[in-house]
Design a protein around this motif. Structure first.
Motif, PDB file in Angstrom:
ATOM      1  N   GLN A   5      -7.382  36.415 -21.069  1.00 17.19           N
ATOM      2  CA  GLN A   5      -8.488  37.128 -20.433  1.00 17.19           C
ATOM      3  C   GLN A   5      -7.957  37.938 -19.261  1.00 17.19           C
ATOM      4  O   GLN A   5      -7.518  37.378 -18.264  1.00 17.19           O
ATOM      5  N   LEU A   6      -8.023  39.243 -19.407  1.00 13.73           N
ATOM      6  CA  LEU A   6      -7.554  40.099 -18.326  1.00 13.73           C
ATOM      7  C   LEU A   6      -8.754  40.575 -17.525  1.00 13.73           C
ATOM      8  O   LEU A   6      -9.676  41.171 -18.064  1.00 13.73           O
ATOM      9  N   GLY A   7      -8.755  40.296 -16.244  1.00 17.46           N
ATOM     10  CA  GLY A   7      -9.845  40.740 -15.393  1.00 17.46           C
ATOM     11  C   GLY A   7      -9.610  42.158 -14.934  1.00 17.46           C
ATOM     12  O   GLY A   7      -8.830  42.893 -15.532  1.00 17.46           O
ATOM     13  N   SER A   8     -10.278  42.527 -13.851  1.00 18.86           N
ATOM     14  CA  SER A   8     -10.152  43.900 -13.396  1.00 18.86           C
ATOM     15  C   SER A   8      -8.975  44.046 -12.442  1.00 18.86           C
ATOM     16  O   SER A   8      -8.506  43.082 -11.859  1.00 18.86           O
ATOM     17  N   ILE A  35      -5.997  36.362 -15.912  1.00 13.83           N
ATOM     18  CA  ILE A  35      -5.342  37.149 -14.864  1.00 13.83           C
ATOM     19  C   ILE A  35      -6.368  38.075 -14.236  1.00 13.83           C
ATOM     20  O   ILE A  35      -7.134  38.735 -14.934  1.00 13.83           O
ATOM     21  N   SER A  36      -6.410  38.107 -12.914  1.00 16.43           N
ATOM     22  CA  SER A  36      -7.257  39.099 -12.271  1.00 16.43           C
ATOM     23  C   SER A  36      -6.629  39.535 -10.949  1.00 16.43           C
ATOM     24  O   SER A  36      -5.944  38.763 -10.291  1.00 16.43           O
ATOM     25  N   THR A  50      -3.411  30.465 -14.800  1.00 11.84           N
ATOM     26  CA  THR A  50      -4.398  31.225 -14.027  1.00 11.84           C
ATOM     27  C   THR A  50      -3.665  32.004 -12.947  1.00 11.84           C
ATOM     28  O   THR A  50      -2.930  31.408 -12.158  1.00 11.84           O
ATOM     29  N   ILE A  51      -3.846  33.291 -12.927  1.00 16.73           N
ATOM     30  CA  ILE A  51      -3.196  34.113 -11.902  1.00 16.73           C
ATOM     31  C   ILE A  51      -4.270  34.945 -11.214  1.00 16.73           C
ATOM     32  O   ILE A  51      -4.977  35.712 -11.856  1.00 16.73           O
ATOM     33  N   GLU A  52      -4.393  34.763  -9.921  1.00 12.68           N
ATOM     34  CA  GLU A  52      -5.399  35.511  -9.169  1.00 12.68           C
ATOM     35  C   GLU A  52      -4.759  36.140  -7.957  1.00 12.68           C
ATOM     36  O   GLU A  52      -4.084  35.465  -7.191  1.00 12.68           O
ATOM     37  N   GLY A  53      -4.976  37.415  -7.761  1.00 15.15           N
ATOM     38  CA  GLY A  53      -4.528  38.079  -6.536  1.00 15.15           C
ATOM     39  C   GLY A  53      -3.063  37.908  -6.220  1.00 15.15           C
ATOM     40  O   GLY A  53      -2.676  37.914  -5.066  1.00 15.15           O
ATOM     41  N   SER A  54      -2.232  37.752  -7.241  1.00 16.65           N
ATOM     42  CA  SER A  54      -0.821  37.479  -6.971  1.00 16.65           C
ATOM     43  C   SER A  54       0.053  38.663  -7.363  1.00 16.65           C
ATOM     44  O   SER A  54      -0.339  39.513  -8.148  1.00 16.65           O
ATOM     45  N   TYR A  55       1.260  38.673  -6.803  1.00 15.49           N
ATOM     46  CA  TYR A  55       2.208  39.731  -7.090  1.00 15.49           C
ATOM     47  C   TYR A  55       3.429  39.084  -7.712  1.00 15.49           C
ATOM     48  O   TYR A  55       4.136  38.333  -7.052  1.00 15.49           O
TER      49      TYR A  55
END
Lengths: 324, 726
Positions: free
Chosen positions: B335-338, B354-355, B370-375
């Motif tokens: 699931q790719l978020g915005s 991912i978002s 789960t990846i959020e707000g990461s670089y």
């Protein structure tokens, strides 16, 4: 009265509801200041006086259907005043009638619409709206308050760019928005799940009369099989039948479309000679009519109805507000 | 690229004569001379760090090229070899009409040194743009340059034009969205001359001081705190010679700009140019890295966005701000978020979410991640079930299955995080050990060991594992490799201010409370929290009642502290009792406390004073207490109006004896007696307290038992009195 008229003229007041409320409040003030001249009856004289005001307003900017309805309501109230009433009594009844009209037909109606429409927003929806409609704005904010997760696409068009006002208010409240111009509608429609539109008026054949561009949005949505919800208070319904938007419309300032504010490099239409200008017609239409085929549902204070049911509402509504 | 080149030529042709005379030059400092990006910058220079998968310096160079600059001098210091190698292999070395020259130095420790060196080389011939290699902008220089030149014609002392931009700092954290501190600038609104510049104002003081001549000399002055310094300067040659003349100038802003403004050297003036619609920002810390990355993804920096910079077909922009390279392997159920970026050759497994993140090239991401707000940079391996929130993960990192990165984590190059290991929030992990002592001189950037690090790294990873590796491993769970850097004393509090992670809600709430207390500013909670966005982190559920209680407790503690401070001052400065009463009353009103609380607090501070004043034995302590009580009985008495308040004092005393001042425990009955003698406590109060305590637990009765005799005596005395009455 003059102030309101000038505000129309300058474009400070826009949006069907705002204009209508401003007009009714101006009428209220006028009624309060009114005193019947000797040897005339209040009913006759006040009606003609209001007629004068209305023609002044029309001079400033053509009336919208909703305002026409409101004026008709007021005039009928005046005509039906019992002759036995004293002047001050008559004035207070009229004022409270106007208040009630604003409250019931506009403020409360909006709240009811809000409830109905918010029920149609689900988590994960992408809602598209065009221009800036205050009912739609309220719906979006209400649904956001309810904690629904959705995104908004605000579609806008030159020269009014009213969508930016709406966009600003939505973004400030923390909604996630996409802003685009009407030209890009076919791109953005792919991801949209519902279209919410405001309306200036709805005719009894179900045609929606609204800001120019609305018809294109509705048609594109129809082609993409996206439901189109038109949100409109019932007092804006009108018994007229209209098939296209040409016979009754309003023309805006042609300069508004020939110049682009803030862009000095777009000046292709400047410095045309008079001769050349004869060959040119700048058409800045304000409204257009959306055929009922493109509309899935109309959300009104009487509930959600298909466009074919508009005549019923008009009939019932007429009856009702003449009886108030 | 094509678009920019067109832009460049278009702009050049706008103004051919002006540019024909001097090719426009720029100095690009490829070294920030700070340590804010450590530990990453120990191994790679900051300008080469990827920003949305493109090294930062590319954004700066691309902008310079499009803005009509023809000659760029890149000043490299730390890791100079890496920078030079990169530039030589990149397209920048072979551009027509745009030359990039590197200047290397090994002993420069500040921007001042760099500019002095450049002056010695004598390569700058006219006005130049001074910029650091971590600046992202899309502004047009034409107008700013023109203004600068016009001013120069009129006044040869106008040597510098600084670019500023509107940006309102948050009222709560006093910091802009780039994570920099609030900046105060005084600008003459007519001439745009900069008159005052302060980026390190003391908020605790709540005021800034301006030189009065500043107001006397200028017909109007506007003091701004809503401007952001873009760190893009248009300078005249004099700037370089000024640096050479004043060899103690190190920092561009702190020394040079302030020096010019304060010391008024030779009447030189600095002006500002404000940009409105275009973008300019400098990556100063991890927070701005996060902010600017988001801005780039949301295309505020157009045309400097990944799909344009990467050339024709490599990156495609899709709906909802998704940037995807052509050969990404994506599971159907991912699931790719915005607002995400996924680089070339990356594989993403099943049910991964991912978002708002950037994922570099050739990464492998497992399932249920789960990846959020990461670089996440290049060649990173993330195994199944990992969770990343607001983290920066450098090249070559391996996250074993189930690893969790809490907000604000920085993983430097090639770190390995063990299975199921949770890396705590704000920690910085590197293969290199933390330099043992934080250099007090923060200008000293990157470790001096450019070559050393390389060897160290290869040592560790070339199969034969170094003996110390087992010891490192324990820090990052089983199989982990890397050191967790310790946060220095005092720095921890500040860590969240500059982290990639958004500021946690509780910090904001705390800051807001502090602020309320400070200034009683009316801050409408809801508004501020929602305005700063990104706050829907995790602490939503547990209701507001807790918070309220917490608040009032906090209030009480700080009130107690204030009272104590007031009391101590009264003691040391011999303030009259009446005045002390007045002060305490004022405190009571401002904290909205009842007089019950006052009595307790005053008594508490008296006893504390008694304990803290030197004493050897219990009897001496008793004497101390007696002295203080005698001197200040009036103060105490004036807050004890009725029996309830007196009981409160006894309870307070009891609490003290149990917790903070155990020395008093033995003296409890004596002190009670003392208070009775001084008529601070009435016998009714004491008896009522005793009665109340009768029913309490055994443990609560310790003091009651100790003072049993006294109470007995009181009771008898009372009875006797009654008898006498009869």
């Amino acid at each position: 009265m003059n102030r309101v008229g000038l505000q129309y003229l300058a474009g400070d007041l826009s949006g069907g509801n705002a204009r209508c409320i401003a007009m009714l409040q101006a009428f209220q003030e006028a009624i309060r200041d009114y005193s019947t001249p000797p040897e005339k009856t209040l009913t006759r004289d006040l009606t003609s006086k209001i007629g004068g005001f209305v023609s002044f307003l029309i001079e400033c900017r053509p009336l919208s259907m909703s305002m026409g309805n409101a004026i008709r309501f007021l005039k009928s109230r005046i005509a039906r005043l019992p002759l036995t009433l004293s002047e001050s009594e008559a004035k207070t009844t009229l004022c409270s009638d106007i208040d009630r009209f604003i409250n019931e037909k506009i403020v409360l109606a909006d709240k009811v619409i809000l409830r109905h429409a918010a029920a149609k927003i689900r988590d994960g929806d992408v809602l598209l709206t065009y221009g800036s409609s205050c009912v739609v704005e309220m719906i979006l904010l209400y649904a956001h308050e309810l904690g629904k997760q959705f995104r908004v696409v605000v579609v806008d068009s030159h020269p009014m760019l009213e969508g930016q006002k709406l966009l600003r208010r939505l973004v400030v409240k923390g909604l996630s928005c996409i802003y685009t111009q009407l030209n890009a509608i076919s791109y953005v429609m792919h991801e949209v799940t519902r279209v919410f539109l405001g309306a200036s008026s709805i005719f009894s054949n179900g045609t929606v009369y609204s800001m120019v561009g609305t018809a294109s949005v509705a048609m594109v949505a129809h082609a993409f099989r996206v439901p189109v919800l038109v949100c409109c208070e019932a007092y804006k319904f009108h018994e007229r039948v209209q098939l296209d938007s040409i016979c009754f419309n309003e023309l805006g300032d042609p300069d508004a479309i020939s110049k682009v504010p803030g862009r000095v490099d777009v000046n292709f239409l400047d410095n045309l000679t008079d001769k050349q200008k004869e060959n040119l017609e700048l058409l800045n239409l304000k409204y257009d009519a959306t055929p009922s085929d493109y509309i899935s549902v109309i959300v009104t204070d009487y509930g959600m109805i298909p466009p074919t049911s508009v005549p019923v509402i008009v009939r019932e509504y007429r009856k009702e507000y003449l009886l108030i | 690229m094509g678009a920019q080149k067109k832009g460049a030529t278009a702009r050049v042709s706008e103004d051919p004569e002006e540019l024909a005379r001097h090719p426009l030059q720029a100095i690009l400092l490829a070294d920030s001379f700070t340590t804010k990006f450590r530990p990453i910058t120990l191994e790679r220079p900051k300008v080469l760090l990827p920003l949305v998968n493109i090294p930062m310096i590319n954004y700066t160079l691309a902008w310079l090229e499009s803005a009509g600059v023809e000659e760029v001098f890149v000043f490299c210091c730390a890791h100079s070899k890496q920078v030079i190698d990169y530039l030589e292999s990149s397209e920048w070395s072979s551009q027509p009409n745009f030359s990039v020259t590197t200047i290397e130095s090994h002993n420069s420790i500040s921007a001042g040194d760099a500019l002095r060196l450049i002056y010695e080389r004598n390569v700058i011939h006219g006005d130049f743009v001074l910029i650091s290699g971590d600046t992202v902008s899309n502004m047009s220089l034409t107008q700013a340059l023109q203004e600068h030149k016009d001013r120069r014609k009129k006044d040869a002392n106008a040597i510098m034009t600084m670019v500023v931009k509107q940006s309102k700092p948050s009222p709560i954290t006093q910091q802009s969205r780039l994570g920099t501190d609030e900046l105060f600038m005084a600008i003459n609104p007519v001439t745009k001359q900069l008159l005052y510049y302060e980026d390190k104002a003391e908020y605790s003081k709540g005021f800034i001081s301006l030189d009065k001549t500043l107001i006397a000399d200028n017909p109007s002055v506007i003091l701004h705190n809503d401007k952001q310094d873009c760190y893009i300067d248009i300078c005249s040659q004099e700037v370089l010679s000024l640096f050479t003349d004043n060899f103690d100038y190190q920092h561009l802003r702190r020394h040079f700009v302030k020096g010019l403004l304060v010391d008024d050297i030779m009447g030189y003036k600095i002006f500002t140019h404000e940009i409105h619609s275009s973008y300019a920002a400098r990556i100063d810390n991890f927070r701005s890295y996060d902010t600017i990355s988001k801005d780039i993804i949301q295309r505020w920096t157009y045309p400097f966005v990944p799909d344009v910079l990467c050339g024709s077909s490599a990156i495609k922009v899709e709906r909802q701000g998704t940037y995807r390279a052509s050969d990404v392997t994506l599971s159907r159920s991912a699931q790719l978020g915005s607002f995400i970026f996924i680089g070339q050759g990356t594989k993403i497994g099943n049910d991964t979410k991912i978002s708002h993140s950037v994922i570099g090239e050739r990464c492998t991401i497992g399932s249920n991640v789960t990846i959020e707000g990461s670089y996440i940079w290049n060649n990173v391996t993330i195994e199944d079930g990992c969770q990343l929130r607001n983290a920066i993960v450098c090249d070559g990192v391996i996250l074993k299955s189930g690893a969790v990165l809490q907000p604000g984590v920085i993983l430097s190059f090639k770190v390995v995080v063990g299975q199921q290991f949770v890396v705590p929030a704000y920690s910085k992990v590197s293969l290199l050990q933390q330099p043992t002592q934080q250099d007090s001189d923060e200008e000293l950037e990157y470790a001096d060991s450019t070559s050393g690090t390389g060897e160290l790294r290869s040592d560790k990873l070339n199969g034969d594992i170094a003996p110390d590796l087992s010891e490192i491993a324990s820090e990052l769970g089983t199989g982990g490799v890397g050191y967790i850097w310790k946060v220095f004393e005092g720095a921890y509090d500040e860590e969240w201010r500059h982290s990639v992670a958004p500021i946690p809600t509780d910090k904001l709430v705390k800051l807001m409370l502090d602020r309320d207390e400070d200034e009683e500013l009316l801050t409408q909670d809801g508004n501020i929290i929602s305005a700063s966005g990104e706050l829907k982190t995790d602490s939503d559920g547990n209701g507001s009642e807790d918070d309220d209680n917490e608040d009032s407790r906090d209030d009480y503690v700080s009130f107690e502290k204030e009272v104590e401070a007031t009391f101590l001052r009264a003691v040391h400065e011999n303030v009259k009792v009446d005045l002390a009463v007045l002060e305490v009353n004022a405190l009571r009103l401002s904290y909205n406390m009842a007089s019950v609380d006052c009595g307790g607090a005053i008594f508490y501070s008296m006893m504390k004073l008694a304990v803290e004043s030197p004493h050897n034995s219990a009897s001496e302590l008793h004497r101390n207490a007696a002295d203080i009580v005698t001197t200040w009985q009036k103060l105490l008495k004036s807050f004890l109006h009725d029996i309830d308040e007196e009981i409160e004092v006894i309870l307070k005393f009891e609490e003290m004896c149990l917790e903070s001042a155990k020395e008093f425990a033995a003296l409890f009955p004596q002190i009670l007696h003392l208070l009775y003698d001084k008529e601070i406590l009435q016998e009714d109060a004491i008896l009522r307290w005793a009665d109340e305590k009768e029913g309490a637990d055994e443990s609560d009765k310790v003091f009651l038992k100790r003072s049993e005799k006294f109470i007995q005596w009181l009771r008898e005395a009372e009875e006797e009195e009654e008898e006498e009455d009869e």
